[in-house]
Design a protein around this motif. Structure first.
Motif, PDB file in Angstrom:
ATOM      1  N   ASN A   1     -46.784   9.506  32.738  1.00  0.00           N
ATOM      2  CA  ASN A   1     -46.867   9.394  31.283  1.00  0.00           C
ATOM      3  C   ASN A   1     -46.488  10.690  30.566  1.00  0.00           C
ATOM      4  N   ALA A   2     -46.111  11.707  31.326  1.00  0.00           N
ATOM      5  CA  ALA A   2     -45.738  12.978  30.718  1.00  0.00           C
ATOM      6  C   ALA A   2     -44.372  12.852  30.047  1.00  0.00           C
ATOM      7  N   PRO A   3     -44.156  13.561  28.927  1.00  0.00           N
ATOM      8  CA  PRO A   3     -42.867  13.468  28.216  1.00  0.00           C
ATOM      9  C   PRO A   3     -41.702  13.931  29.083  1.00  0.00           C
ATOM     10  N   SER A   4     -40.569  13.247  28.957  1.00  0.00           N
ATOM     11  CA  SER A   4     -39.344  13.650  29.644  1.00  0.00           C
ATOM     12  C   SER A   4     -38.175  13.393  28.709  1.00  0.00           C
ATOM     13  N   GLY A   5     -37.049  14.078  28.950  1.00  0.00           N
ATOM     14  CA  GLY A   5     -35.928  13.990  28.035  1.00  0.00           C
ATOM     15  C   GLY A   5     -34.955  12.877  28.373  1.00  0.00           C
ATOM     16  N   VAL A   6     -33.929  12.737  27.528  1.00  0.00           N
ATOM     17  CA  VAL A   6     -32.884  11.741  27.725  1.00  0.00           C
ATOM     18  C   VAL A   6     -32.167  12.010  29.047  1.00  0.00           C
ATOM     19  N   THR A   7     -31.821  10.954  29.765  1.00  0.00           N
ATOM     20  CA  THR A   7     -31.180  11.107  31.072  1.00  0.00           C
ATOM     21  C   THR A   7     -29.677  10.865  31.022  1.00  0.00           C
ATOM     22  N   GLU A   8     -29.207  10.046  30.084  1.00  0.00           N
ATOM     23  CA  GLU A   8     -27.784   9.712  29.995  1.00  0.00           C
ATOM     24  C   GLU A   8     -27.295   9.977  28.574  1.00  0.00           C
ATOM     25  N   LEU A   9     -26.338  10.919  28.456  1.00  0.00           N
ATOM     26  CA  LEU A   9     -25.881  11.350  27.141  1.00  0.00           C
ATOM     27  C   LEU A   9     -24.368  11.286  27.060  1.00  0.00           C
ATOM     28  N   HIS A  10     -23.859  10.467  26.121  1.00  0.00           N
ATOM     29  CA  HIS A  10     -22.415  10.277  25.942  1.00  0.00           C
ATOM     30  C   HIS A  10     -21.967  10.923  24.636  1.00  0.00           C
ATOM     31  N   LEU A  11     -21.091  11.925  24.758  1.00  0.00           N
ATOM     32  CA  LEU A  11     -20.577  12.636  23.589  1.00  0.00           C
ATOM     33  C   LEU A  11     -19.066  12.805  23.693  1.00  0.00           C
ATOM     34  N   GLY A  12     -18.397  11.767  24.157  1.00  0.00           N
ATOM     35  CA  GLY A  12     -16.954  11.827  24.283  1.00  0.00           C
ATOM     36  C   GLY A  12     -16.257  11.748  22.939  1.00  0.00           C
ATOM     37  N   TRP A  13     -15.147  12.477  22.809  1.00  0.00           N
ATOM     38  CA  TRP A  13     -14.304  12.417  21.627  1.00  0.00           C
ATOM     39  C   TRP A  13     -15.056  12.819  20.357  1.00  0.00           C
ATOM     40  N   CYS A  14     -15.771  13.927  20.434  1.00  0.00           N
ATOM     41  CA  CYS A  14     -16.548  14.413  19.286  1.00  0.00           C
ATOM     42  C   CYS A  14     -16.008  15.714  18.710  1.00  0.00           C
ATOM     43  N   LYS A  15     -14.801  16.116  19.129  1.00  0.00           N
ATOM     44  CA  LYS A  15     -14.151  17.320  18.599  1.00  0.00           C
ATOM     45  C   LYS A  15     -14.985  18.574  18.825  1.00  0.00           C
ATOM     46  N   GLY A  16     -15.631  18.631  19.992  1.00  0.00           N
ATOM     47  CA  GLY A  16     -16.506  19.763  20.274  1.00  0.00           C
ATOM     48  C   GLY A  16     -15.776  21.049  20.599  1.00  0.00           C
ATOM     49  N   GLY A  17     -14.597  20.933  21.222  1.00  0.00           N
ATOM     50  CA  GLY A  17     -13.848  22.121  21.596  1.00  0.00           C
ATOM     51  C   GLY A  17     -14.564  22.957  22.639  1.00  0.00           C
ATOM     52  N   ALA A  18     -14.038  24.156  22.875  1.00  0.00           N
ATOM     53  CA  ALA A  18     -14.639  25.054  23.864  1.00  0.00           C
ATOM     54  C   ALA A  18     -16.049  25.467  23.451  1.00  0.00           C
ATOM     55  N   LYS A  19     -16.264  25.681  22.154  1.00  0.00           N
ATOM     56  CA  LYS A  19     -17.575  26.103  21.671  1.00  0.00           C
ATOM     57  C   LYS A  19     -18.636  25.040  21.938  1.00  0.00           C
ATOM     58  N   GLY A  20     -18.259  23.786  21.743  1.00  0.00           N
ATOM     59  CA  GLY A  20     -19.206  22.720  22.029  1.00  0.00           C
ATOM     60  C   GLY A  20     -19.560  22.667  23.509  1.00  0.00           C
ATOM     61  N   ALA A  21     -18.555  22.856  24.376  1.00  0.00           N
ATOM     62  CA  ALA A  21     -18.804  22.880  25.821  1.00  0.00           C
ATOM     63  C   ALA A  21     -19.695  24.051  26.196  1.00  0.00           C
ATOM     64  N   GLU A  22     -19.484  25.181  25.559  1.00  0.00           N
ATOM     65  CA  GLU A  22     -20.310  26.357  25.850  1.00  0.00           C
ATOM     66  C   GLU A  22     -21.767  26.119  25.465  1.00  0.00           C
ATOM     67  N   SER A  23     -21.994  25.378  24.378  1.00  0.00           N
ATOM     68  CA  SER A  23     -23.365  25.055  23.981  1.00  0.00           C
ATOM     69  C   SER A  23     -24.058  24.224  25.046  1.00  0.00           C
ATOM     70  N   PHE A  24     -23.335  23.270  25.619  1.00  0.00           N
ATOM     71  CA  PHE A  24     -23.934  22.442  26.668  1.00  0.00           C
ATOM     72  C   PHE A  24     -24.053  23.207  27.984  1.00  0.00           C
ATOM     73  N   ALA A  25     -23.156  24.138  28.216  1.00  0.00           N
ATOM     74  CA  ALA A  25     -23.275  24.977  29.408  1.00  0.00           C
ATOM     75  C   ALA A  25     -24.579  25.762  29.366  1.00  0.00           C
ATOM     76  N   ASP A  26     -24.907  26.266  28.187  1.00  0.00           N
ATOM     77  CA  ASP A  26     -26.165  26.998  28.026  1.00  0.00           C
ATOM     78  C   ASP A  26     -27.363  26.077  28.189  1.00  0.00           C
ATOM     79  N   ALA A  27     -27.278  24.869  27.604  1.00  0.00           N
ATOM     80  CA  ALA A  27     -28.396  23.925  27.690  1.00  0.00           C
ATOM     81  C   ALA A  27     -28.651  23.483  29.127  1.00  0.00           C
ATOM     82  N   LEU A  28     -27.595  23.295  29.902  1.00  0.00           N
ATOM     83  CA  LEU A  28     -27.740  22.818  31.283  1.00  0.00           C
ATOM     84  C   LEU A  28     -28.454  23.820  32.178  1.00  0.00           C
ATOM     85  N   ARG A  29     -28.492  25.071  31.791  1.00  0.00           N
ATOM     86  CA  ARG A  29     -29.209  26.074  32.580  1.00  0.00           C
ATOM     87  C   ARG A  29     -30.718  25.847  32.549  1.00  0.00           C
ATOM     88  N   PHE A  30     -31.179  25.119  31.539  1.00  0.00           N
ATOM     89  CA  PHE A  30     -32.618  24.909  31.362  1.00  0.00           C
ATOM     90  C   PHE A  30     -33.014  23.438  31.435  1.00  0.00           C
TER      91      PHE A  30
END
Length: 284
Positions: free
Chosen positions: A148-177
């Motif tokens: 019953n403990a909180p857990s985060g989203v397991t499947e996340l789709h963000l294709g074709w969102c114009k994220g560019g390299a900066k958007g990828a870098e944001s997720f690279a940082d998030a994936l470390r944690f």
């Protein structure tokens, strides 16, 4: 009343026998039951939206409805009263950076419940991608000892969102944690080698939960492929088992490097006799 008028007009224009009415009503009820929790109407009224989405709705499909940033806000507001929604599709809705902030609020407020979020085909750009990455950054994975403990989203789709390299870098940082994401879809974000290298660095050092990563249609070349190859080889205990790189600009040199890394990991896992270990499937 208007309701009575509509009902009367409907009745007078469609005469039928009692048996026909019973059959038609039954069929319509069955069809409505199937659609009731997947295609609600989102109006400009927050009260009406709350009535539709709040409460016991478990699945909501709003794909391609042009709800925009304001619609994203209405949905986020309504979902604050919903603690059972497990699947949400708001892809293709012209949600920009401001709307992405409301999507982030959905991820935060529904932590522990929402399992799948489809938010692709929205022009949120690097700023919006960063907002969503921050929302999932410290999400925990399911704890078998504490169901019953909180857990985060397991499947996340963000294709074709114009994220560019900066958007990828944001997720690279998030994936470390992040400890909850098992499937991350970042197709068609024009991240190129720069964004791919950033993601590879995170995979190289930590990858406790991520199993499937889709980087197709991102203008990635051999430099990005080589970075992913090193990441896989340097972290053979990582959990990534599916890497999608279709429709990029990777040559045979990059493909060979990646395949050799996958083969290396497979041999390592066999040597360690990991019964449940899976091979890495790479798609070009």
């Amino acid at each position: 009343t208007d309701t009575d008028t509509d009902t009367a007009a409907s009745s007078s224009s469609s005469p039928a026998t009692d048996d026909d009415d019973a059959t038609s009503s039954s069929g319509e009820n069955d069809e409505n039951d199937d659609k009731a929790d997947t295609s609600p109407e989102i109006s400009s009224s927050s009260e009406q939206t709350d009535a539709v989405i709040g409460g016991n709705l478990q699945k909501l499909n709003m794909y391609m409805n042009e709800i925009g940033d304001e619609g994203a806000k209405l949905i986020a507001d309504a979902l604050e009263k919903n603690n059972v929604l497990t699947w949400l599709d708001i892809g293709g809705n012209n949600i920009g950076p401001r709307g992405a902030d409301h999507v982030s609020r959905i991820l935060s407020k529904n932590c522990g419940v929402l399992g799948t979020l489809e938010c692709g085909y929205n022009p949120m750009g690097p700023e919006g991608m960063q907002s969503i990455a921050e929302a999932i950054k410290f999400a925990k994975g399911p704890d078998p000892m504490k169901p019953n403990a909180p857990s985060g989203v397991t499947e996340l789709h963000l294709g074709w969102c114009k994220g560019g390299a900066k958007g990828a870098e944001s997720f690279a940082d998030a994936l470390r944690f992040n400890e909850s994401i098992t499937y991350l879809d970042l197709r068609g974000n024009n991240m190129a080698d720069e964004g791919c290298v950033a993601l590879a660095e995170s995979i190289r050092v930590v990858s406790d939960s991520l199993r499937k990563l889709d980087l197709g249609y991102n203008e990635i070349k051999d430099d990005g492929a080589f970075a992913l190859s090193r990441a896989i080889k340097n972290n053979p205990e990582g959990s990534v088992t599916s890497l999608l790189l279709n429709n990029n600009y990777i040559t045979k040199f990059g493909e060979v490097a990646l395949q050799e890394s996958a083969d290396f990991v497979r041999e390592m896992r066999r040597d360690e006799e990991e019964e449940e270990a899976e091979d890495i499937d790479i798609v070009f």
